[in-house]
Enzyme design. Structure first.
Site, PDB file in Angstrom:
ATOM      1  N   GLU A   1      33.173  21.927  30.154  1.00  0.00           N
ATOM      2  CA  GLU A   1      34.224  22.516  30.980  1.00  0.00           C
ATOM      3  C   GLU A   1      34.308  24.033  30.859  1.00  0.00           C
ATOM      4  O   GLU A   1      34.657  24.718  31.831  1.00  0.00           O
ATOM      5  CB  GLU A   1      35.576  21.879  30.655  1.00  0.00           C
ATOM      6  CG  GLU A   1      35.760  20.477  31.232  1.00  0.00           C
ATOM      7  CD  GLU A   1      35.026  19.400  30.454  1.00  0.00           C
ATOM      8  OE1 GLU A   1      34.500  19.709  29.372  1.00  0.00           O
ATOM      9  OE2 GLU A   1      34.960  18.254  30.931  1.00  0.00           O
TER      10      GLU A   1
ATOM     11  N   HIS B   1      43.993  11.064  29.809  1.00  0.00           N
ATOM     12  CA  HIS B   1      43.806  10.971  31.259  1.00  0.00           C
ATOM     13  C   HIS B   1      45.140  11.076  32.008  1.00  0.00           C
ATOM     14  O   HIS B   1      45.219  10.735  33.182  1.00  0.00           O
ATOM     15  CB  HIS B   1      43.088   9.669  31.628  1.00  0.00           C
ATOM     16  CG  HIS B   1      41.654   9.628  31.190  1.00  0.00           C
ATOM     17  ND1 HIS B   1      41.285   9.510  29.872  1.00  0.00           N
ATOM     18  CD2 HIS B   1      40.488   9.714  31.885  1.00  0.00           C
ATOM     19  CE1 HIS B   1      39.959   9.504  29.779  1.00  0.00           C
ATOM     20  NE2 HIS B   1      39.459   9.618  30.983  1.00  0.00           N
TER      21      HIS B   1
HETATM   22  C1  LIG Z   1      35.781  17.051  27.564  1.00  0.00           C
HETATM   23  C2  LIG Z   1      35.631  15.883  28.466  1.00  0.00           C
HETATM   24  N1  LIG Z   1      35.200  16.069  29.718  1.00  0.00           N
HETATM   25  C3  LIG Z   1      35.087  15.031  30.572  1.00  0.00           C
HETATM   26  C4  LIG Z   1      35.383  13.759  30.171  1.00  0.00           C
HETATM   27  C5  LIG Z   1      35.249  12.585  31.149  1.00  0.00           C
HETATM   28  N2  LIG Z   1      34.134  11.751  30.737  1.00  0.00           N
HETATM   29  C6  LIG Z   1      34.326  10.640  30.018  1.00  0.00           C
HETATM   30  S1  LIG Z   1      32.889   9.904  29.574  1.00  0.00           S
HETATM   31  C7  LIG Z   1      31.974  11.085  30.367  1.00  0.00           C
HETATM   32  C8  LIG Z   1      30.488  11.023  30.321  1.00  0.00           C
HETATM   33  C9  LIG Z   1      29.967  11.021  28.915  1.00  0.00           C
HETATM   34  O1  LIG Z   1      28.593  10.803  28.915  1.00  0.00           O
HETATM   35  P1  LIG Z   1      27.773  10.669  27.581  1.00  0.00           P
HETATM   36  O2  LIG Z   1      28.158  11.767  26.643  1.00  0.00           O
HETATM   37  O3  LIG Z   1      26.345  10.574  27.945  1.00  0.00           O
HETATM   38  O4  LIG Z   1      28.275   9.337  26.888  1.00  0.00           O
HETATM   39  P2  LIG Z   1      28.160   7.855  27.495  1.00  0.00           P
HETATM   40  O5  LIG Z   1      29.484   7.589  28.150  1.00  0.00           O
HETATM   41  O6  LIG Z   1      27.019   7.836  28.424  1.00  0.00           O
HETATM   42  O7  LIG Z   1      27.952   6.964  26.319  1.00  0.00           O
HETATM   43  C10 LIG Z   1      32.807  12.022  30.969  1.00  0.00           C
HETATM   44  C11 LIG Z   1      32.334  13.172  31.755  1.00  0.00           C
HETATM   45  C12 LIG Z   1      35.827  13.596  28.847  1.00  0.00           C
HETATM   46  N3  LIG Z   1      36.150  12.415  28.359  1.00  0.00           N
HETATM   47  N4  LIG Z   1      35.944  14.664  28.023  1.00  0.00           N
END
Ligand SMILES: Cc1ncc(C[n+]2csc(CCOP(=O)(O)OP(=O)(O)O)c2C)c(N)n1
Ligand SMILES: Cc1ncc(C[n+]2csc(CCOP(=O)(O)OP(=O)(O)O)c2C)c(N)n1
Ligand SMILES: [Mg+2]
Ligand SMILES: [Mg+2]
Lengths: 337, 371, 337, 371
Positions: free
Chosen positions: C71, C140
């Site tokens: 972000e 959220h």
């Molecule tokens: C700081 C932040 N930005 C955005 C989100 C929304 N979000 C939740 S899971 C996710 C993707 C995460 O992907 P990854 O790190 O590859 O983990 P995975 O869910 O694939 O195991 C996002 C963008 C969040 N939780 N925290």
């Protein structure tokens, strides 16, 4: 600096606010092994203002850690350390650089206890010099205490004298919850006052009434306390008796002390140097207006910085509130009454 | 602990996966000798121009410190000893490139066409100091490392608009520890941005020495994790820094993306005029570092090429002194801006709903005038 | 989705608030080549709420960019793009994840024009779904608009209907300064309403009076507008005539509209779901208490979330203000009058 | 552009500076064959235990999704296909280690002693779901990558206190793009922390594919810039993931500091129950990925070793089903916490000055009760 802690009888010291911070850090690190200090330049350099001077020499690099240059990291490391039984006291070099630490403050430090129903806690302190008026470059004059005060689960504390710096910092370190401790650098090196280095902490949710009065209540904190006291002097020459309250513990807010005062004086002026709108003054004004509705003889006045950035230092005096501004606001209270 | 009493784990099941290498660029050694052939851009004229600018940079620097010491300017971060870094950048940048500086880039700034008096004005606490310079260049950035994400954004804009320029950003060794640094390198790799990141590794971030910032032997290797090209250069060798930027520009043009250049320098002065470096480093160390400084080295090289004489040196030093003095005069004659100027550039269109702020300011000014 | 922009006559569409956001993005990207969209999952996925659905297909990946997950980067890239003549509209996936973007908002987006005396500007929009009530996981449900509102040089805008979402988002994108645009996700998929897709923007510093009344002024924004209107209905059954104001443009704040209303009704209740203290409601209450001092028949009341974190969703109804709470606050206004 | 019309810049003045290499660890291929000797920890019993836990993890997962689909639980992130990752971590951790999870670690969580019903409680929107588990372990972390700085802090605390444990943190491939990731790796290198970072590289961050996160061919190479050890493992090979953690633990004990382990997995399910992965990836791709999934592979290996029969499979499946059903019953029987609980853990010592908040809540509750 530390030898005196070996002595059984607490020594009295002449201290500036800055030295009082240093004294409290020495005291607590000496008495509580779990206290550690971290931040940029806090070690060998003793901090850019010297607030941590002597700590590394006395307590070693394991407890006094120069971090890489990363404020999110400083806050996040502190959360991690606090979770494992340490009491980190982290320094953010200037409040203008606190923003990267914000995610950890808002999303974790203030929530860990609640999130785990008390299993994991976060007894950390984040210290930062704050405020303007020292002719520093851009970003070195911020006072964004309102942002942190809006954050649940965190305490916000601002001392305005050497003794309160000493007592409140000890309390902040000992508190089992996260505390953001903002040090008004404009008065860092102000008058030296006597402090008894006895490890006595002050309460973390009580205003300090610095001067009693009957006609108007002046409420402020941090460096503006100096201007407010100056204004109270000027007012007393005009025959107006001003009560002066140092809020000191911004969050949670001891509104009762303030309400009691305004209920008796009927007039209230709030002074802070942060931008006017959506600041701490608004909350105090809102609560006093609500709760002293029938006692108020005039609308609550705010004397504040403007809704703009602190101008670069050649013009900072146009931004900062001064005692004349405060007197003028009190005058308005009497005119409108 | 269980694991400790176990026999050491053998590295089983391992297969080689990837290999990476890093290079270093240097042309001039510390004594001003050429380590390899003089590159074609480094003509006689080019070398003299570089030298002259480095000297001007240093004269400016010492005058700025004097101004601060005498209460005529604010806190100032000296670029003493890092003149090759700024000069090479300033010379390598093209007019339409986007330059995204940090606060120790006086040498490059002057070459970008910033008025010297405006630089003083900025450090004298006046926003108008950042009003000049190329339209697309960023103002001086104080919050460490934030400038690099702006540079990545500017590079992305160039790419989106189909323009051929580069965005070049500078940052200190301390700045390479902050998230923005990594996030920007990372997106530059993912998006193949025409971004050139030049690290002024002057060995200290205020008091914090380079080895506390990072456990890796070089900062250049931070490029590897982002999938961009990294290279280390002798930052006291103006020819090497220039060469590295030329190569980076070419890489950007060939759509091979971004480059991280770690320039090895040494901050010979205090961090700023508010700092006292003797608290955290030895005189001996600084004395050693003076043996490496960039101006003497190039001067020797010029002497050996018969491109520079003692007379030229004296004349140029004097000329620099005069140019700087003139800028100082201009600076000192600039009256502070109006109090109201704090609102003039807050929004392009002044929101009527904020008029109360103007009234409050007017009242305040009235009080300040009637002492 | 985009074909209709080819048509000369603007079409009327039945839209939810979410669809109105999407419509405005389509409109502006079609009419202004410098508008680009970036953020996490905004491309192929069209955003986790689908606010950017169809944009990548229509305008291509050069103008609709999925970013790496960072972000601070999203905000910083936007500042950089805006400096070079683009108009980035960035998405922060949920407001709870906006904190890393804060340094760029506070230190750069809001300052670039001032810092360079107008040479460099920052016409960017940061969109984020905000607020609670959709049974989402922790982080959220945040509504920390106060933090951004305290930031000089930035506008904060919150729509509460499809039409205002459409018109205000267009205005935000066209505005030459940075705008944080918060979309109340609780009403993202609420009632569909007719929108004329004519590219008409709404003003960025004007409250909307949604309903006129004589006895009390109800002030709110975002999803709470629904509860506030519901309360106004309930009050009208009790014979109390409530004026309802949607603040919509939180910063700068159109306090005049609110003051005019309270001056005539004499009573004021402010409703928001953010934590009570140091929030936007405090500023409005402070200003109304000051400026309507002689008109107020009762203290200004605030109906808000509590000074704690939004509880996990099983208990979020205990945190969120509802229409009963608003009616009760109005009742207090009449009792204390 | 000037530079383009110039002849290509030659890479002059270059000298080699550093070289780096990366390895990959794998024992079992996708068909369950041993690629090299079976390591000593991987006894018959160990393999069966690992297998059984992976199956339990998958059964739990599909039940959790069913609960969400039927409105009995909130949004849930499935760990389908990533069971080897969580199982290896859970088995490799020692009692006193600090585990710092992200939200997709159900497999590891169960092995850390979290009650299964508490995991459901957490995803059912109740804070009490995080009240159990080892005292020192962190709760589930939702803001991406923030957990890794906590883990670095916990590792620093272990080191300061002279304790021999490790802090182990998990993170997704998306998480490796965020500043916290890099800042933590960097301090782990500078301070030589006993930190083990295990990346669940499941190829997607919601809809964003791995190659948009980062231009580098591996995520393991992000270790290089921080000066720590990096390694890639087949994340669908439970033996390989375990081996990598053992080696990392040993590295921490020998004070050689931290390790970054990139585990290659694939997220076979949607990102969460709120996601629809078919919007951004093809069925064909998912079908291919199923050929790599970790349970089948280990089952084949067990069959070949005569450690597992069809009857055992059936019995174990049934046992898992029963265990999960029981946990679901426990979960469904837990009444919501009181409204007042939102204040009970805000501060350890309730500040009297906040009593107004309790009054406001009491009023609100009274209104909600009197419909
Ligand atoms: C700081 C932040 N930005 C955005 C989100 C929304 N979000 C939740 S899971 C996710 C993707 C995460 O992907 P990854 O790190 O590859 O983990 P995975 O869910 O694939 O195991 C996002 C963008 C969040 N939780 N925290
Ligand atoms: C975000 C942030 N944190 C802290 C500071 C205070 N500060 C100013 S300069 C500096 C050190 C920077 O060191 P480096 O990046 O090596 O650059 P150098 O000054 O050595 O050229 C620090 C900590 C800042 N300006 N911004
Ligand atoms: Mg440096
Ligand atoms: Mg992933």
């Amino acid at each position: 600096m530390s030898q005196h802690h070996q002595q059984p009888v607490p020594a009295t010291q002449e201290c500036t606010l800055l030295e009082a911070v240093n004294l409290a850090l020495h005291y607590e690190m000496h008495h509580d092994e779990s206290v550690v200090v971290l931040g940029e330049d806090v070690g060998t350099n003793g901090g850019v203002f010297r607030a941590t001077s002597g700590l590394k020499e006395t307590f070693g690099f394991k407890r006094v850690m120069d971090t890489p240059l990363a404020e999110a990291l400083i806050a996040g490391l502190s959360v991690g350390m606090a979770s494992q039984g340490l009491k980190p006291v982290a320094e953010i070099q200037f409040m203008g650089f606190i923003f990267p630490a914000f995610e950890h403050l808002f999303c974790h430090a203030g929530r860990m206890r609640n999130r785990t129903r008390g299993r994991m806690t976060c007894p950390m302190v984040l210290r930062a010099p704050y405020g303007g008026g020292i002719h520093a470059p851009e970003h070195h004059s911020e006072s964004t205490e309102a942002l942190i005060a809006h954050t649940p689960g965190i305490r916000v504390v601002i001392p305005s004298s050497p003794a309160r710096a000493y007592g409140l910092l000890l309390a902040a370190i000992r508190d089992p919850d996260p505390v953001v401790f903002l040090e008004p650098k404009r008065i860092y090196r102000g008058t030296k006052l006597n402090i008894l280095d006895d490890g006595q902490a002050l309460p973390l949710d009580t205003c300090f009434t610095l001067r009693t009065g009957t006609d108007v209540t002046l409420i402020s904190w941090g460096a503006c306390i100096a201007d407010t006291l100056e204004a109270a002097d000027a007012l007393s020459e005009k025959g107006i008796s001003a009560e002066v309250i140092d809020v000191a513990t911004i969050k949670p807010l001891d509104i009762h002390t303030m309400i009691m005062s305004v209920a008796s004086t009927g007039r209230c002026v709030i002074v802070h140097e942060a931008a006017r709108s959506f600041a701490v003054g608004a909350e105090i004004a809102a609560q006093i207006s609500e709760k002293c509705f029938l006692n108020l003889l005039a609308p609550v006045q705010r004397v504040t910085g403007f809704d703009t950035h602190m101008p670069y230092f050649r013009n900072e005096q146009y931004y900062l509130p001064n005692s004349k501004d405060i007197v003028a606001a009190v005058d308005r209270c009497f005119k409108e009454a | 602990m269980k694991a400790i009493t176990q026999a050491p784990i053998e590295a089983q099941g391992h297969q080689p996966l990837m290999a990476f290498s890093l290079e270093k660029i240097q042309f001039l050694d510390t004594d001003g000798n050429w380590l390899c052939e003089r590159p074609s851009f480094a003509s006689d004229q080019w070398l003299v121009q570089a030298y002259k600018h480095m000297v001007l940079n240093r004269v400016f620097d010492s005058k700025a410190i004097a101004l601060q010491r005498t209460g005529q300017m604010g806190t100032y971060p000296s670029s003493l000893g890092q003149e090759a870094f700024g000069t090479a950048i300033g010379m390598a940048l093209q007019k339409d490139d986007v330059f995204v500086p940090y606060y120790r880039d006086h040498g490059a700034h002057l070459l970008r066409g910033h008025k010297m008096s405006d630089l003083l004005l900025y450090w004298g606490g006046d926003e108008r100091g950042s009003a000049s310079g190329p339209q697309q260049d960023f103002p001086i950035c104080v919050p460490i490392a934030t400038q690099i994400t702006h540079a990545a954004g500017a590079a992305a804009a160039l790419k989106i608009k189909g323009q051929d320029q580069i965005a070049l950003v500078t940052i200190g060794d301390g700045g390479t520890s902050k998230g923005d640094f990594f996030e920007s390198l990372n997106v530059a790799g993912a998006w193949q941005l025409p971004l050139v990141v030049v690290v002024n590794n002057n060995q200290y971030a205020i008091s914090v020495p380079r080895e506390i910032q990072c456990g890796a032997p070089t900062l250049a290797q931070k490029a590897i994790g982002a999938g961009i090209h990294g290279v280390q250069v002798d930052g006291n060798d103006v020819v090497a820094v220039y060469q590295a930027i030329l190569e980076a520009r070419q890489r950007a043009h060939l759509h091979k993306g971004a480059t991280l250049i770690e320039a090895m320098t040494y901050r010979l002065g205090d961090h700023t005029t508010a700092d006292d470096a003797s608290r955290y480093r030895s005189n001996e160390e600084v004395k050693q570092a003076w043996l490496n400084e960039p101006i003497k080295r190039l001067q020797t090289a010029l002497h050996q090429l018969n491109l520079w004489s003692a007379e030229q040196e004296q004349a140029w030093q004097q000329q620099c002194g005069e140019q700087v003095d003139q800028a100082v005069q201009t600076y000192l004659n600039i009256k502070p801006d109006s109090a109201e100027s704090m609102f003039d550039y807050l929004y392009q269109d002044w929101p009527e709903v904020m008029n109360e702020q103007l009234d409050l300011l007017a009242d305040k000014l009235a009080r300040q005038q009637h002492k």
